[in-house]
Design an enzyme around this catalytic site. Structure first.
Site, PDB file in Angstrom:
ATOM      1  N   LYS A 136      26.828  -9.821  21.277  1.00  0.00           N
ATOM      2  CA  LYS A 136      25.718  -9.074  20.669  1.00  0.00           C
ATOM      3  C   LYS A 136      25.179  -7.987  21.597  1.00  0.00           C
ATOM      4  O   LYS A 136      24.853  -6.890  21.149  1.00  0.00           O
ATOM      5  CB  LYS A 136      24.587 -10.023  20.254  1.00  0.00           C
ATOM      6  CG  LYS A 136      25.019 -11.138  19.312  1.00  0.00           C
ATOM      7  CD  LYS A 136      25.548 -10.643  17.963  1.00  0.00           C
ATOM      8  CE  LYS A 136      26.294 -11.735  17.215  1.00  0.00           C
ATOM      9  NZ  LYS A 136      27.323 -11.296  16.304  1.00  0.00           N
TER      10      LYS A 136
ATOM     11  N   GLU B 280      12.148  -6.753  21.887  1.00  0.00           N
ATOM     12  CA  GLU B 280      12.187  -5.703  20.865  1.00  0.00           C
ATOM     13  C   GLU B 280      10.820  -5.530  20.234  1.00  0.00           C
ATOM     14  O   GLU B 280      10.040  -6.483  20.161  1.00  0.00           O
ATOM     15  CB  GLU B 280      13.157  -6.101  19.728  1.00  0.00           C
ATOM     16  CG  GLU B 280      14.601  -5.959  20.058  1.00  0.00           C
ATOM     17  CD  GLU B 280      15.512  -6.364  18.905  1.00  0.00           C
ATOM     18  OE1 GLU B 280      15.001  -6.857  17.874  1.00  0.00           O
ATOM     19  OE2 GLU B 280      16.729  -6.190  19.046  1.00  0.00           O
TER      20      GLU B 280
ATOM     21  N   HIS C 140      17.388 -18.367   7.248  1.00  0.00           N
ATOM     22  CA  HIS C 140      18.560 -17.549   7.575  1.00  0.00           C
ATOM     23  C   HIS C 140      19.768 -17.853   6.698  1.00  0.00           C
ATOM     24  O   HIS C 140      20.888 -17.472   7.018  1.00  0.00           O
ATOM     25  CB  HIS C 140      18.891 -17.644   9.074  1.00  0.00           C
ATOM     26  CG  HIS C 140      17.695 -17.337   9.927  1.00  0.00           C
ATOM     27  ND1 HIS C 140      17.211 -16.059  10.079  1.00  0.00           N
ATOM     28  CD2 HIS C 140      16.843 -18.138  10.602  1.00  0.00           C
ATOM     29  CE1 HIS C 140      16.121 -16.100  10.839  1.00  0.00           C
ATOM     30  NE2 HIS C 140      15.869 -17.350  11.167  1.00  0.00           N
TER      31      HIS C 140
ATOM     32  N   ARG D 194      34.295  -9.451   8.611  1.00  0.00           N
ATOM     33  CA  ARG D 194      35.012 -10.239   7.587  1.00  0.00           C
ATOM     34  C   ARG D 194      34.552  -9.776   6.212  1.00  0.00           C
ATOM     35  O   ARG D 194      33.620  -8.975   6.113  1.00  0.00           O
ATOM     36  CB  ARG D 194      34.649 -11.720   7.753  1.00  0.00           C
ATOM     37  CG  ARG D 194      33.148 -11.934   7.634  1.00  0.00           C
ATOM     38  CD  ARG D 194      32.733 -13.363   7.434  1.00  0.00           C
ATOM     39  NE  ARG D 194      31.344 -13.419   7.015  1.00  0.00           N
ATOM     40  CZ  ARG D 194      30.295 -13.429   7.825  1.00  0.00           C
ATOM     41  NH1 ARG D 194      30.467 -13.408   9.144  1.00  0.00           N
ATOM     42  NH2 ARG D 194      29.071 -13.470   7.339  1.00  0.00           N
TER      43      ARG D 194
HETATM   44  C1  MV4 Z   1      13.920  -9.316  13.963  1.00  0.00           C
HETATM   45  C2  MV4 Z   1      12.835  -9.469  13.075  1.00  0.00           C
HETATM   46  C3  MV4 Z   1      11.736  -8.666  13.264  1.00  0.00           C
HETATM   47  N1  MV4 Z   1      11.714  -7.758  14.267  1.00  0.00           N
HETATM   48  N2  MV4 Z   1      13.855  -8.389  14.937  1.00  0.00           N
HETATM   49  C4  MV4 Z   1      16.431 -13.112  12.506  1.00  0.00           C
HETATM   50  C5  MV4 Z   1      17.855 -13.505  12.790  1.00  0.00           C
HETATM   51  C6  MV4 Z   1      18.412 -12.434  13.666  1.00  0.00           C
HETATM   52  N3  MV4 Z   1      19.750 -12.115  13.272  1.00  0.00           N
HETATM   53  C7  MV4 Z   1      17.478 -11.275  13.524  1.00  0.00           C
HETATM   54  N4  MV4 Z   1      16.282 -11.751  12.905  1.00  0.00           N
HETATM   55  C8  MV4 Z   1      15.140 -11.010  12.887  1.00  0.00           C
HETATM   56  N5  MV4 Z   1      15.023 -10.057  13.847  1.00  0.00           N
HETATM   57  C9  MV4 Z   1      12.768  -7.650  15.073  1.00  0.00           C
HETATM   58  N6  MV4 Z   1      12.724  -6.748  16.061  1.00  0.00           N
HETATM   59  C10 MV4 Z   1      12.950 -10.426  12.026  1.00  0.00           C
HETATM   60  C11 MV4 Z   1      14.113 -11.184  11.935  1.00  0.00           C
HETATM   61  C12 MV4 Z   1      14.204 -12.114  10.823  1.00  0.00           C
HETATM   62  C13 MV4 Z   1      15.185 -11.929   9.823  1.00  0.00           C
HETATM   63  C14 MV4 Z   1      16.102 -10.880   9.858  1.00  0.00           C
HETATM   64  C15 MV4 Z   1      17.046 -10.728   8.865  1.00  0.00           C
HETATM   65  C16 MV4 Z   1      17.080 -11.629   7.813  1.00  0.00           C
HETATM   66  C17 MV4 Z   1      16.196 -12.679   7.747  1.00  0.00           C
HETATM   67  C18 MV4 Z   1      15.230 -12.846   8.750  1.00  0.00           C
HETATM   68  C19 MV4 Z   1      14.331 -13.906   8.674  1.00  0.00           C
HETATM   69  C20 MV4 Z   1      13.382 -14.066   9.668  1.00  0.00           C
HETATM   70  C21 MV4 Z   1      13.332 -13.178  10.742  1.00  0.00           C
END
Ligand code: MV4
Length: 670
Positions: A116, A200, A235, A292
């Site tokens: 990542k 972030e 998620h 994928r």
């Molecule tokens: C974030 C965010 C808010 N701000 N980054 C959750 C899993 C990871 N892949 C990234 N995620 C998030 N990153 C910042 N800077 C909120 C989430 C997040 C989220 C992102 C995509 C889909 C579902 C989510 C559910 C909760 C939090």
């Protein structure tokens, strides 16, 4: 083009890949675990090879066994589906080493996106927007705090090695920084064995918007627009749609171009998805790339009229992309709902067991590729009625995908299709999905990743009392099944069994969704042309206008009511009015009998008269089958078999008066 491919997966995606291969005249080889010998994906492929025990680690994740199966069957290429080995760069390499084509990106692209933090610096160089923050190596606490102060709060700390939401901390103000950093690092080291973090800017109410990209080996790379997958639970995606509501042409082009730049930066080939996190104002930032084909690819197929598995096969065989960017047009709106074997009322606990009854919505077609009118309702599923959902694999039952000219039409189709979906045997999320798509937030496209949590109250309403329509359907299903059981029996026919007017019985059905639900007595009075059914102060004249297996059409006073009733032991599943209700049928007499049956006797629950004897000495019966009907105080009571077994002796005849507690039959449980 290949003449034979091996599909290194199971369930719906294996069936999905097989469908396109068949369309293209390509032979398919399935692999399966011992638990999947009778599975649908084995049945739909031309050949199948068993690759080990149920546990995925010993079967679907065994690269060597899968490659050996491909070589042994003469397959030229392997499609990995999603999950399992689909993003395993060593597997992609091993295929090539064995002289097989991996139907996916080059191993180097998988590796580049797999790390990542390395992916983020590659994206930065390719001018793909990243969330403002610090992604570097310096892990000094004072330095990180300074970086956080500079970007402004709230700030999100993420474990560098994390994913799926684990190891994340939201920090509201500078004073909280050090404590949150220490706690985040503790979780990161224990979960991932790596305590590095990145900081972030925290986005409030973000959306998950992803871009489908496709690249070939001739230097072409296109985007097939976006999907909005904001509606998730822990998620796990629940609903996905395309296009994203509110998307402008300018932003679509900007996101599409950023996604293509991301793919080109890692030398991508094949189907891929670039995930962005988007602010409500539309600004978007790279999250990660999935190397994928994704679960939700059908919504993209529906709005573009493409078959993405066909594209994968063509690209893997060295052909150029079937369409270039300017040829791709977006048409209409598509929504996918994931139907899971899980219990939303019990914290979404996965459910395992047999699909005892399965009926899918009507007007289902499966037309892909250059279809001018896309299929309006599509179901991708790896299970059939009678199949089991085991604890070994993902509990997804099916993907229900609908298309409409616009979002509202797609929503209406989804509501209708969900209302027609009938599942008995496994807890499932269909009623939850019905409430979710009807919720104010989803129907008005007010989307963000917290939608489900924020709408908890509307998504889990208090149970409403069971309607008389539903109870009448259950009651009619019960009395008609008894009548046909009696009619099928030669002794039943001559026994004087009658629907005599005025005969009344009381049935007890309780809402199975409620613990300790009080069954309201439902009175059923037999009449020459139907029944008078009463519930509390309500009473309806009920006639049966159509009965076809589980389907009933009734008239309740002046109203036509239709529904399906599927009986599973003592539970009556009623599908009516778009809803689904499970009713526990409490036959106190059958249970009173059951209590006595251990002693070999079924006894009269009260003094009365025998009005029907439905069995004879020596007859074998199934649990719940009616044996004797008694009448007492103008009410009719059924004495049913307490279990599968055999009637050893019938002790009374029609017309006999019996005393309370008198043995009626000698019964031997099987
Ligand atoms: C974030 C965010 C808010 N701000 N980054 C959750 C899993 C990871 N892949 C990234 N995620 C998030 N990153 C910042 N800077 C909120 C989430 C997040 C989220 C992102 C995509 C889909 C579902 C989510 C559910 C909760 C939090």
């Amino acid at each position: 083009m290949f003449t034979k491919i091996l599909i290194a997966n199971r369930g719906e995606i294996a069936c999905r890949v097989a469908a396109t291969a068949r369309k293209m005249g390509i032979k398919t080889v399935a692999v399966y675990s011992e638990a999947d010998a009778g599975a649908k994906h084995v049945a739909v492929c031309d050949e199948a090879v068993c690759i080990g025990p149920a546990a995925a680690k010993e079967s679907y994740l065994c690269a060597d066994k899968i490659i050996a199966a491909a070589l042994a069957t003469g397959a030229q290429a392997i499609h990995p589906g999603y999950g399992f080995l689909s993003e395993n760069s060593d597997f992609a390499d091993a295929c090539v080493t064995a002289g097989l084509v991996f139907i996916g990106p080059p191993a180097s692209s998988i590796r580049a996106m797999g790390s990542k933090s390395a992916a983020k610096s590659l994206m930065e160089k390719a001018d793909v927007p990243l969330v403002p923050g610090y992604h570097g190596d310096n892990q000094d606490a004072d330095f990180l705090q300074l970086e956080a102060d500079k970007m402004g709060y709230p700030v999100l700390l993420k474990a560098s090695a994390g994913g799926g939401g684990k190891g994340m901390r939201v920090i509201e103000k500078s004073a909280d920084f050090k404590a949150a950093l220490a706690s985040c690092k503790r979780e990161a080291i224990s979960s991932f064995g790596d305590d590095r973090v990145l900081a972030e800017k925290y986005l409030q109410r973000p959306r998950h918007i992803e871009i489908q990209v496709f690249a070939d080996t001739h230097g072409n790379c296109v985007y097939l627009f976006e999907r909005d997958c904001s509606v998730q639970r822990r998620h796990q995606k629940v609903l996905e749609e395309a296009p994203a509501p509110g998307m402008t042409l300018e932003r679509r082009a900007a996101m599409g171009n950023a996604a293509v730049a991301a793919a080109k930066a890692v030398g991508y080939v094949g189907a891929g998805t670039v995930e962005f996190i988007a602010n409500q104002d539309g600004s978007f930032y790279f999250m990660e790339m999935n190397t994928r084909l994704q679960v939700e690819h059908p919504v993209t197929e529906m709005i573009t009229g493409t078959d993405l598995v066909e594209w994968q096969l063509r690209v893997a065989a060295g052909e150029p992309l079937p369409m270039l960017q300017h040829q791709l047009k977006l048409h209409g709106h598509a929504i996918e709902a994931r139907i899971y074997a899980e219990n939303p009322e019990k914290g979404f606990l996965p459910s395992t067991g047999t699909l005892k009854h399965l009926r899918t919505p009507s007007a289902v077609t499966f037309e892909l590729g250059n279809a001018s009118i896309p299929a309006a309702v599509r179901i991708d599923s790896g299970v059939r009625a009678g199949d089991t959902i085991s604890p070994f694999y993902d509990p997804m039952i099916a993907k229900l995908i609908v298309w409409g000219e616009d979002r509202n039409e797609a929503l209406a189709r989804m509501a209708q299709a969900l209302s027609e979906y009938q599942i008995v045997g496994l807890a499932n999320n269909i009623a939850f999905l019905q409430r979710l798509i009807a919720s104010q937030s989803f129907s008005s496209a007010d989307l963000d990743t917290g939608l489900i949590e924020r709408n908890g109250d509307a998504l889990f309403p208090a149970a409403a009392p069971v309607s008389i329509d539903v109870l009448a359907l259950a009651a009619v299903a019960l009395v008609t099944s008894e009548k046909s059981a009696a009619a099928n029996d030669p002794f039943g026919n001559t026994s004087g069994w009658r629907m005599n007017s005025g005969l009344q019985r009381t049935l007890h059905f309780a809402d199975a969704a409620l613990e300790d639900a009080e069954a309201q007595p439902l009175t059923v009075e037999y009449q020459s042309d139907g029944w008078q059914i009463g519930l509390g102060s309500a009473s309806v004249k009920t006639t049966l206008s159509l009965h076809d297996n589980s389907d009933f059409r009734l008239t309740l006073d002046q109203r036509a009511v239709r529904g399906s009733v599927v009986r599973d032991g003592d539970v009556f599943h009623v599908f009516a009015g778009g809803g689904r209700t499970a009713l526990n049928y409490n036959d106190p007499l059958a249970h009173a009998g059951a209590a006595e049956a251990d002693g070999g006797r079924l006894t009269a629950p009260m003094p009365g008269k025998v009005v029907a004897v439905l069995v004879e000495k020596g007859q074998h019966v199934k649990k719940g089958e009616p044996l004797v009907i008694m009448e007492a105080m103008k009410m009719e009571h059924t004495i049913a078999a307490p279990g599968d077994g055999m009637v050893e002796e019938v002790l009374y005849a029609i017309g006999d008066q019996v005393a309370d507690g008198a043995p009626l039959l000698a019964f031997k449980l099987a």
